[in-house]
Scaffold this motif. Structure first.
Motif, PDB file in Angstrom:
ATOM      1  N   TYR A  85      -7.613  -3.634   5.060  1.00 46.03           N
ATOM      2  CA  TYR A  85      -6.710  -3.850   3.543  1.00 46.03           C
ATOM      3  C   TYR A  85      -7.456  -3.145   2.680  1.00 46.03           C
ATOM      4  O   TYR A  85      -8.732  -2.896   2.468  1.00 46.03           O
ATOM      5  N   ASP A  86      -6.815  -2.409   1.670  1.00 48.46           N
ATOM      6  CA  ASP A  86      -7.225  -1.487   0.566  1.00 48.46           C
ATOM      7  C   ASP A  86      -6.614  -2.132  -0.736  1.00 48.46           C
ATOM      8  O   ASP A  86      -5.376  -2.033  -0.824  1.00 48.46           O
ATOM      9  N   PRO A  87      -7.513  -2.451  -1.439  1.00 50.92           N
ATOM     10  CA  PRO A  87      -6.950  -3.120  -3.024  1.00 50.92           C
ATOM     11  C   PRO A  87      -6.279  -2.247  -3.586  1.00 50.92           C
ATOM     12  O   PRO A  87      -5.629  -2.583  -4.511  1.00 50.92           O
ATOM     13  N   ASN A  88      -6.578  -0.852  -3.360  1.00 55.98           N
ATOM     14  CA  ASN A  88      -6.039   0.188  -4.272  1.00 55.98           C
ATOM     15  C   ASN A  88      -4.690   0.348  -3.655  1.00 55.98           C
ATOM     16  O   ASN A  88      -3.918   1.172  -4.195  1.00 55.98           O
ATOM     17  N   ASN A  89      -4.146  -0.238  -2.491  1.00 54.93           N
ATOM     18  CA  ASN A  89      -2.995   0.204  -2.065  1.00 54.93           C
ATOM     19  C   ASN A  89      -2.599  -1.158  -1.384  1.00 54.93           C
ATOM     20  O   ASN A  89      -2.447  -1.346  -0.253  1.00 54.93           O
ATOM     21  N   PRO A  90      -2.266  -2.105  -2.238  1.00 58.07           N
ATOM     22  CA  PRO A  90      -2.021  -3.567  -1.547  1.00 58.07           C
ATOM     23  C   PRO A  90      -0.900  -3.560  -0.870  1.00 58.07           C
ATOM     24  O   PRO A  90      -0.621  -4.796  -0.114  1.00 58.07           O
ATOM     25  N   HIS A  91       0.028  -2.773  -0.987  1.00 61.46           N
ATOM     26  CA  HIS A  91       1.482  -3.037  -0.289  1.00 61.46           C
ATOM     27  C   HIS A  91       1.555  -2.037   1.077  1.00 61.46           C
ATOM     28  O   HIS A  91       2.546  -1.940   1.676  1.00 61.46           O
TER      29      HIS A  91
END
Length: 316
Positions: A85-91
């Motif tokens: 998971y990347d919080p900068n690309n949450p979708h």
């Protein structure tokens, strides 16, 4: 074994810890990444063969759904999805990162007043370590995204990455952190020029503590482990500048219990208030902290309780 009180006390007093070591993929060739969680955060380990109530998160969710364990609804998180998971690309679509296992092998964890289920692939074993053999994660290049708080060795040539489960909780349920920040805003400022020392290896927990202390209008210094805090505390002319110490229990190199013990056994520092801020809320931990003369025990990181304790010890 996990709940044995004598073992718990012995480990803490000897600056030691035990970690459940596990994999998120097949390790038959000894080439899978190894991960660890402190056993004091684990309530039980189960093969779950019941229904999983799916959530609305879809392919971009770290949470697979809810389990029902003895009538209790428990969220199930796929650890490998969280690691991708990347919080900068949450979708981002996380479905390809899902643990590929027909069975639901679940670590049921209880910490910071929450119960969650963590899906893994396989258990290796419980590893017994001195905190002196555990290194801070980001110093070794494993701390990207603050998901690995520390590392240690598995046998000779393999590394165990100790996961920051507080970070996992906040990433999966971001509203929890927003609620904590909201609570932290409504605290009464403290008039004191004393420094607050904070020792915490979880970056997300450290950020929460710093926000609480900032909203109290207090100065502070932060440390990623107990050794760094003690080194700074015993520098020339530093002790008189410190008003209180807030420390986690589970930390690499020197644990929070060892910090507490050394401060309270030293005539120069025994007067300093030491507040334990921990996600490990068992009675044995509280009793041991009390026996070592801790001045407070707070379940991580309740702003109102920390505020009340700092008011009591610092307010002139």
């Amino acid at each position: 074994m996990i709940s044995d009180v004598d073992t718990t006390i012995s480990l803490h007093l000897n600056n030691e810890a035990q970690f459940l070591c596990f994999t998120l993929s097949d390790d038959s060739n000894n080439d899978a990444e190894l991960y660890g969680i402190n056993i004091f955060k684990i309530r039980e380990i189960i093969y779950y063969d019941g229904d999983v109530t799916e959530t609305m998160g879809g392919n971009d969710s770290m949470m697979l759904g809810f389990l029902t364990i003895r009538g209790e609804s428990v969220p199930l998180i796929d650890i490998n999805r969280w690691l991708h998971y990347d919080p900068n690309n949450p979708h981002r679509d996380l479905s390809d990162a899902s643990i590929q296992s027909e069975e639901n092998l679940v670590i049921v964890c209880e910490f910071s007043s929450y119960v969650v289920g963590l899906k893994i692939f396989a258990i290796k074993r419980i590893v017994h370590k001195s905190w002196g053999d555990v290194s801070v994660g980001d110093r070794q290049g494993f701390g990207a995204g603050a998901k690995v708080s520390a590392i240690t060795r598995f046998e000779q040539d393999r590394v165990i990455q100790i996961l920051d489960v507080e970070r996992m909780l906040v990433d999966t349920f971001p509203d929890l952190q927003e609620l904590d920040y909201l609570k932290a805003r409504f605290v009464e400022a403290i008039k004191s020029d004393k420094l607050i020392f904070i020792a915490e290896d979880s970056q997300v927990a450290m950020k929460s503590l710093e926000k609480i202390v900032e909203n109290l209008h207090l100065k502070y210094e932060s440390f990623p482990d107990g050794k760094a805090l003690l080194k700074r505390l015993f520098e020339d002319n530093m002790i008189d500048q410190v008003g209180a110490i807030i420390t986690d229990l589970e930390m690499p190199i020197i644990s929070g219990f060892e910090v507490l013990k050394r401060i309270k056994e030293d005539a120069r520092t025994k007067h300093l208030p030491v507040i334990i801020n921990s996600s490990m809320s068992s009675e044995s931990n509280k009793q041991l902290a009390d026996s070592l003369h801790a001045d407070g025990f707070v379940i991580k990181s309740h702003p109102n309780e920390i505020q009340e304790l700092l008011h009591a010890y610092l307010q002139v």
